[in-house]
Design a protein around this motif. Sequence first.
Motif, PDB file in Angstrom:
ATOM      1  N   GLY A  78      28.313  69.643  22.921  1.00  0.00           N
ATOM      2  CA  GLY A  78      28.363  69.038  21.600  1.00  0.00           C
ATOM      3  C   GLY A  78      29.298  67.848  21.492  1.00  0.00           C
ATOM      4  N   MET A  79      29.782  67.351  22.620  1.00  0.00           N
ATOM      5  CA  MET A  79      30.697  66.202  22.643  1.00  0.00           C
ATOM      6  C   MET A  79      30.078  65.091  23.494  1.00  0.00           C
ATOM      7  N   LEU A  80      30.148  63.876  22.997  1.00  0.00           N
ATOM      8  CA  LEU A  80      29.713  62.703  23.745  1.00  0.00           C
ATOM      9  C   LEU A  80      30.959  62.026  24.290  1.00  0.00           C
ATOM     10  N   HIS A  81      31.051  61.922  25.611  1.00  0.00           N
ATOM     11  CA  HIS A  81      32.200  61.305  26.279  1.00  0.00           C
ATOM     12  C   HIS A  81      31.765  59.945  26.827  1.00  0.00           C
ATOM     13  N   ILE A  82      32.514  58.909  26.474  1.00  0.00           N
ATOM     14  CA  ILE A  82      32.222  57.552  26.947  1.00  0.00           C
ATOM     15  C   ILE A  82      33.449  57.059  27.694  1.00  0.00           C
ATOM     16  N   ASP A  83      33.268  56.742  28.968  1.00  0.00           N
ATOM     17  CA  ASP A  83      34.372  56.272  29.806  1.00  0.00           C
ATOM     18  C   ASP A  83      34.389  54.751  29.833  1.00  0.00           C
ATOM     19  N   LEU A  84      35.596  54.216  29.701  1.00  0.00           N
ATOM     20  CA  LEU A  84      35.799  52.767  29.714  1.00  0.00           C
ATOM     21  C   LEU A  84      36.885  52.428  30.717  1.00  0.00           C
ATOM     22  N   GLU A  85      36.804  51.220  31.249  1.00  0.00           N
ATOM     23  CA  GLU A  85      37.804  50.775  32.209  1.00  0.00           C
ATOM     24  C   GLU A  85      38.060  49.293  32.025  1.00  0.00           C
ATOM     25  N   ARG A  86      39.333  48.915  32.068  1.00  0.00           N
ATOM     26  CA  ARG A  86      39.684  47.496  32.034  1.00  0.00           C
ATOM     27  C   ARG A  86      39.595  46.982  33.454  1.00  0.00           C
ATOM     28  N   GLN A  87      38.708  46.010  33.674  1.00  0.00           N
ATOM     29  CA  GLN A  87      38.484  45.434  34.993  1.00  0.00           C
ATOM     30  C   GLN A  87      38.864  43.957  34.943  1.00  0.00           C
ATOM     31  N   VAL A  88      40.128  43.682  35.190  1.00  0.00           N
ATOM     32  CA  VAL A  88      40.635  42.310  35.141  1.00  0.00           C
ATOM     33  C   VAL A  88      40.217  41.589  36.418  1.00  0.00           C
ATOM     34  N   PRO A  89      39.606  40.410  36.307  1.00  0.00           N
ATOM     35  CA  PRO A  89      39.221  39.666  37.505  1.00  0.00           C
ATOM     36  C   PRO A  89      40.448  39.326  38.354  1.00  0.00           C
ATOM     37  N   GLU A  90      40.226  39.229  39.634  1.00  0.00           N
ATOM     38  CA  GLU A  90      41.312  38.974  40.587  1.00  0.00           C
ATOM     39  C   GLU A  90      42.058  37.678  40.251  1.00  0.00           C
ATOM     40  N   ALA A  91      41.342  36.673  39.780  1.00  0.00           N
ATOM     41  CA  ALA A  91      41.969  35.386  39.469  1.00  0.00           C
ATOM     42  C   ALA A  91      42.951  35.492  38.297  1.00  0.00           C
ATOM     43  N   LEU A  92      42.772  36.480  37.423  1.00  0.00           N
ATOM     44  CA  LEU A  92      43.648  36.622  36.263  1.00  0.00           C
ATOM     45  C   LEU A  92      44.790  37.610  36.480  1.00  0.00           C
ATOM     46  N   LYS A  93      44.769  38.318  37.598  1.00  0.00           N
ATOM     47  CA  LYS A  93      45.841  39.273  37.878  1.00  0.00           C
ATOM     48  C   LYS A  93      47.098  38.527  38.312  1.00  0.00           C
ATOM     49  N   PRO A  94      48.259  39.046  37.956  1.00  0.00           N
ATOM     50  CA  PRO A  94      49.485  38.389  38.417  1.00  0.00           C
ATOM     51  C   PRO A  94      49.624  38.511  39.934  1.00  0.00           C
ATOM     52  N   ARG A  95      50.214  37.499  40.539  1.00  0.00           N
ATOM     53  CA  ARG A  95      50.422  37.554  41.984  1.00  0.00           C
ATOM     54  C   ARG A  95      51.861  37.182  42.289  1.00  0.00           C
ATOM     55  N   GLN A  96      52.385  37.771  43.315  1.00  0.00           N
ATOM     56  CA  GLN A  96      53.778  37.570  43.718  1.00  0.00           C
ATOM     57  C   GLN A  96      53.854  36.345  44.628  1.00  0.00           C
ATOM     58  N   ILE A  97      54.796  35.462  44.344  1.00  0.00           N
ATOM     59  CA  ILE A  97      55.018  34.264  45.159  1.00  0.00           C
ATOM     60  C   ILE A  97      56.204  34.549  46.086  1.00  0.00           C
ATOM     61  N   GLN A  98      55.982  34.358  47.365  1.00  0.00           N
ATOM     62  CA  GLN A  98      57.030  34.609  48.356  1.00  0.00           C
ATOM     63  C   GLN A  98      58.066  33.497  48.308  1.00  0.00           C
ATOM     64  N   ILE A  99      59.320  33.864  48.306  1.00  0.00           N
ATOM     65  CA  ILE A  99      60.414  32.894  48.278  1.00  0.00           C
ATOM     66  C   ILE A  99      60.968  32.741  49.691  1.00  0.00           C
ATOM     67  N   ALA A 100      60.985  31.490  50.179  1.00  0.00           N
ATOM     68  CA  ALA A 100      61.503  31.230  51.524  1.00  0.00           C
ATOM     69  C   ALA A 100      63.025  31.237  51.497  1.00  0.00           C
TER      70      ALA A 100
END
Length: 156
Positions: A117-139
Amino acid sequence: MRNFDFAPLYRSTVGFDQIANLMDRVLTNDVAQPSYPPYNIEKMGDDAYRITIAVAGFSEADLSVEVREKSLIVAARKADEDSQKTYLHRGIATRAFERRFHLADHVQVTGAFHADGMLHIDLERQVPEALKPRQIQIANTARSTKKDVVDAKAVN
């Protein structure tokens, strides 16, 4: 309650109209929010959510789950029942409904299932790789600028 006019915001910004529309919807008290059917929104993980809607009396064939224009639309319409039934008390509401959920950017519906008697709807946030934060290496050493400097003796 206060009413806010978002017209100046529309005139002076570009691309923020969704935020203004969301604020307008939240602050508008003119339309009563439907309370049928009851539902829960659970956070299953960092980027995973589940909407659970109580749909007692509805079968999978009576239910519709659709994503349209960044909105999740859940609707139900009960097939015509047999008119030969006579109820002494009818407490299970099987009236038709349509419930809308506004989805944030990059939120996708990954599945839906109906159980007990329950309807379950699953959702997921799928952030594109280009919008994800990335770590910059410090020399740890300074870069030499000798490549850009011209030796005066070599030129003359």
